[in-house]
Design an enzyme around this catalytic site. Sequence first.
Site, PDB file in Angstrom:
ATOM      1  N   HIS A 257      97.224  54.889 -34.998  1.00  0.00           N
ATOM      2  CA  HIS A 257      98.612  54.619 -34.614  1.00  0.00           C
ATOM      3  C   HIS A 257      98.992  55.545 -33.481  1.00  0.00           C
ATOM      4  O   HIS A 257      98.548  56.693 -33.439  1.00  0.00           O
ATOM      5  CB  HIS A 257      99.553  54.847 -35.813  1.00  0.00           C
ATOM      6  CG  HIS A 257     100.851  54.141 -35.659  1.00  0.00           C
ATOM      7  ND1 HIS A 257     101.893  54.667 -34.936  1.00  0.00           N
ATOM      8  CD2 HIS A 257     101.264  52.940 -36.120  1.00  0.00           C
ATOM      9  CE1 HIS A 257     102.895  53.810 -34.966  1.00  0.00           C
ATOM     10  NE2 HIS A 257     102.544  52.749 -35.669  1.00  0.00           N
ATOM     11  N   ASP A 311      99.054  48.036 -41.721  1.00  0.00           N
ATOM     12  CA  ASP A 311      98.294  46.787 -41.651  1.00  0.00           C
ATOM     13  C   ASP A 311      96.992  46.802 -42.436  1.00  0.00           C
ATOM     14  O   ASP A 311      96.366  45.757 -42.619  1.00  0.00           O
ATOM     15  CB  ASP A 311      98.006  46.432 -40.188  1.00  0.00           C
ATOM     16  CG  ASP A 311      99.266  46.016 -39.468  1.00  0.00           C
ATOM     17  OD1 ASP A 311     100.140  45.442 -40.130  1.00  0.00           O
ATOM     18  OD2 ASP A 311      99.377  46.289 -38.270  1.00  0.00           O
TER      19      ASP A 311
HETATM   20  N1  ACO Z   1      89.157  52.479 -35.109  1.00  0.00           N
HETATM   21  C1  ACO Z   1      88.261  53.286 -34.479  1.00  0.00           C
HETATM   22  N2  ACO Z   1      88.605  54.138 -33.500  1.00  0.00           N
HETATM   23  C2  ACO Z   1      89.897  54.181 -33.141  1.00  0.00           C
HETATM   24  C3  ACO Z   1      90.864  53.387 -33.776  1.00  0.00           C
HETATM   25  C4  ACO Z   1      90.449  52.520 -34.792  1.00  0.00           C
HETATM   26  N3  ACO Z   1      91.308  51.724 -35.419  1.00  0.00           N
HETATM   27  N4  ACO Z   1      92.066  53.654 -33.217  1.00  0.00           N
HETATM   28  C5  ACO Z   1      91.859  54.568 -32.257  1.00  0.00           C
HETATM   29  N5  ACO Z   1      90.545  54.883 -32.207  1.00  0.00           N
HETATM   30  C6  ACO Z   1      89.895  55.836 -31.306  1.00  0.00           C
HETATM   31  C7  ACO Z   1      89.703  55.206 -29.933  1.00  0.00           C
HETATM   32  O1  ACO Z   1      88.487  54.497 -29.838  1.00  0.00           O
HETATM   33  C8  ACO Z   1      89.759  56.407 -29.045  1.00  0.00           C
HETATM   34  O2  ACO Z   1      88.509  57.059 -29.100  1.00  0.00           O
HETATM   35  P1  ACO Z   1      87.878  57.732 -27.784  1.00  0.00           P
HETATM   36  O3  ACO Z   1      88.878  58.792 -27.393  1.00  0.00           O
HETATM   37  O4  ACO Z   1      86.571  58.237 -28.243  1.00  0.00           O
HETATM   38  O5  ACO Z   1      87.795  56.646 -26.758  1.00  0.00           O
HETATM   39  C9  ACO Z   1      90.759  57.342 -29.730  1.00  0.00           C
HETATM   40  O6  ACO Z   1      90.787  56.928 -31.104  1.00  0.00           O
HETATM   41  C10 ACO Z   1      92.155  57.208 -29.167  1.00  0.00           C
HETATM   42  O7  ACO Z   1      92.477  55.819 -29.061  1.00  0.00           O
HETATM   43  P2  ACO Z   1      93.762  55.261 -28.304  1.00  0.00           P
HETATM   44  O8  ACO Z   1      93.600  53.802 -28.102  1.00  0.00           O
HETATM   45  O9  ACO Z   1      94.026  56.104 -27.099  1.00  0.00           O
HETATM   46  O10 ACO Z   1      94.863  55.605 -29.354  1.00  0.00           O
HETATM   47  P3  ACO Z   1      96.260  54.930 -29.416  1.00  0.00           P
HETATM   48  O11 ACO Z   1      97.199  55.948 -29.884  1.00  0.00           O
HETATM   49  O12 ACO Z   1      96.629  54.234 -28.164  1.00  0.00           O
HETATM   50  O13 ACO Z   1      95.947  53.816 -30.528  1.00  0.00           O
HETATM   51  C11 ACO Z   1      96.272  51.787 -31.633  1.00  0.00           C
HETATM   52  C12 ACO Z   1      96.881  53.131 -31.222  1.00  0.00           C
HETATM   53  C13 ACO Z   1      96.302  50.830 -30.406  1.00  0.00           C
HETATM   54  C14 ACO Z   1      97.134  51.213 -32.753  1.00  0.00           C
HETATM   55  C15 ACO Z   1      94.814  51.971 -32.101  1.00  0.00           C
HETATM   56  O14 ACO Z   1      94.743  52.932 -33.125  1.00  0.00           O
HETATM   57  C16 ACO Z   1      94.157  50.652 -32.557  1.00  0.00           C
HETATM   58  O15 ACO Z   1      93.673  49.886 -31.718  1.00  0.00           O
HETATM   59  N6  ACO Z   1      94.143  50.390 -33.901  1.00  0.00           N
HETATM   60  C17 ACO Z   1      93.616  49.168 -34.430  1.00  0.00           C
HETATM   61  C18 ACO Z   1      94.704  48.084 -34.380  1.00  0.00           C
HETATM   62  C19 ACO Z   1      95.806  48.328 -35.395  1.00  0.00           C
HETATM   63  O16 ACO Z   1      95.555  48.621 -36.556  1.00  0.00           O
HETATM   64  N7  ACO Z   1      97.056  48.162 -34.918  1.00  0.00           N
HETATM   65  C20 ACO Z   1      98.222  48.270 -35.780  1.00  0.00           C
HETATM   66  C21 ACO Z   1      99.133  49.350 -35.349  1.00  0.00           C
HETATM   67  S1  ACO Z   1     100.501  49.464 -36.465  1.00  0.00           S
HETATM   68  C22 ACO Z   1     101.512  48.157 -36.062  1.00  0.00           C
HETATM   69  O17 ACO Z   1     101.554  47.673 -34.957  1.00  0.00           O
HETATM   70  C23 ACO Z   1     102.352  47.638 -37.161  1.00  0.00           C
END
Ligand code: ACO
Length: 376
Positions: A257, A311
């Site tokens: 998140h 989620d």
């Molecule tokens: N699984 C594995 N790795 C992850 C995940 C995940 N779910 N989420 C983040 N990471 C990792 C990324 O790969 C990244 O790694 P890196 O630095 O080695 O490249 C690091 O964590 C940071 O990721 P960002 O995308 O910069 O983090 P951000 O804060 O933007 O992510 C997000 C938020 C988009 C929700 C992300 O966690 C994600 O894609 N999650 C999966 C989708 C999801 O569950 N969305 C629901 C959100 S809640 C809602 O909308 C109700």
Amino acid sequence: MIHKGLDNVYVKESRICFIDGEASKLFYRGYSIDDLAAHSTFEETAYLLIFGRLPTSAQLREFVKKIESYRTLDPRLLRLIASFPASCDAMDALRTAVSALGLFDPDPTTDRLEVRIDKALQILAKAPTIIAAFDRARNHKESIAPQPGLSHAADFLYMLGGKVPDSYDAYVMDVALILHAEHEMNASTFSCTVAASTLADMYSIITTGIATLRGPLHGGANEAALRTVQEVGDPSNAERYVTQALAEKKRIMGFGHRVYKTWDPRYRIVKAIGADLAAKRGQQKLYDTALAIETSALQHLSGAPIFPNVDSYSGVVFHMLGITTDLFTPIFAMSRIAGWSAHSIEYLESNRLIRPKAYYVGPVGLQYVPIEERST
Ligand code: ACO
């Protein structure tokens, strides 16, 4: 300075929602999500979000009556919904129908706050009717008219399935709606705020929110999380799935998140309901598979601030309620209309057109070449 993703950029002061992403806390108008999930109803929570205070009994009665009276759809809109291709995505159907609602409003635009709030309530009230009507139409079934006296949650399940739900199912749906009603300046709320800042009408604002919620990184994550659980199929496959997904740099849906760098407080509530529902519905394997994915992902991601979000179990819960997977995001939307409305209205209290800048890095002063003289 370029703020890609607008991380940590504040666009307004707000009294609507506070997320403590380090302490795993969420408050709507100062009230904790745990208290609201335990004691409130979706209608009361929507009132709280939009009007800024908890209602008295009389105010809540009047509000509920108003919402009930707004649920019915214009027969022309019902016909339009029935004409949508059965294969279309339910979020596309909701987005198009909410946009079309504005066509049936003789005066969709307004500068007056009371009228703006009233239009927000009309959309909030009609969204479940739209979703249910679309789902029935694509299954060659007649739409079911709303039934006064049922709660927002119960009436939605009734219009969807044609049977008044038992009080437990209605309770589960009600809590799900409370949990999804608001979440500060997320992508869809921001897009609604941008639309509001142009003085767009409420139909345009909410349509913008639905369009933004549609993506898999936002509203679509609960559908994706359930599909993962179904594909994994059995708790014994979870470890292999998680290791492979992370090795391939794939994201585990329902994890991570932008604001929570610890547990999402909504996750705890949905997970407890999921455990209860699984036992009641004989769906233990589904729940246990979700749990095994969670346990394995937490182990592999330990050290990174990536934890389960709402989620990770909300899709599993909706599935156990018997809801078709592509309705999960529309249900999220029908609840979030409360938060979108509250934020748009709050922003308009001291409006400033949102107009950021893009830092130009392309060329300037190129010579225009007539088309017939261009070689590539
Ligand atoms: N699984 C594995 N790795 C992850 C995940 C995940 N779910 N989420 C983040 N990471 C990792 C990324 O790969 C990244 O790694 P890196 O630095 O080695 O490249 C690091 O964590 C940071 O990721 P960002 O995308 O910069 O983090 P951000 O804060 O933007 O992510 C997000 C938020 C988009 C929700 C992300 O966690 C994600 O894609 N999650 C999966 C989708 C999801 O569950 N969305 C629901 C959100 S809640 C809602 O909308 C109700």
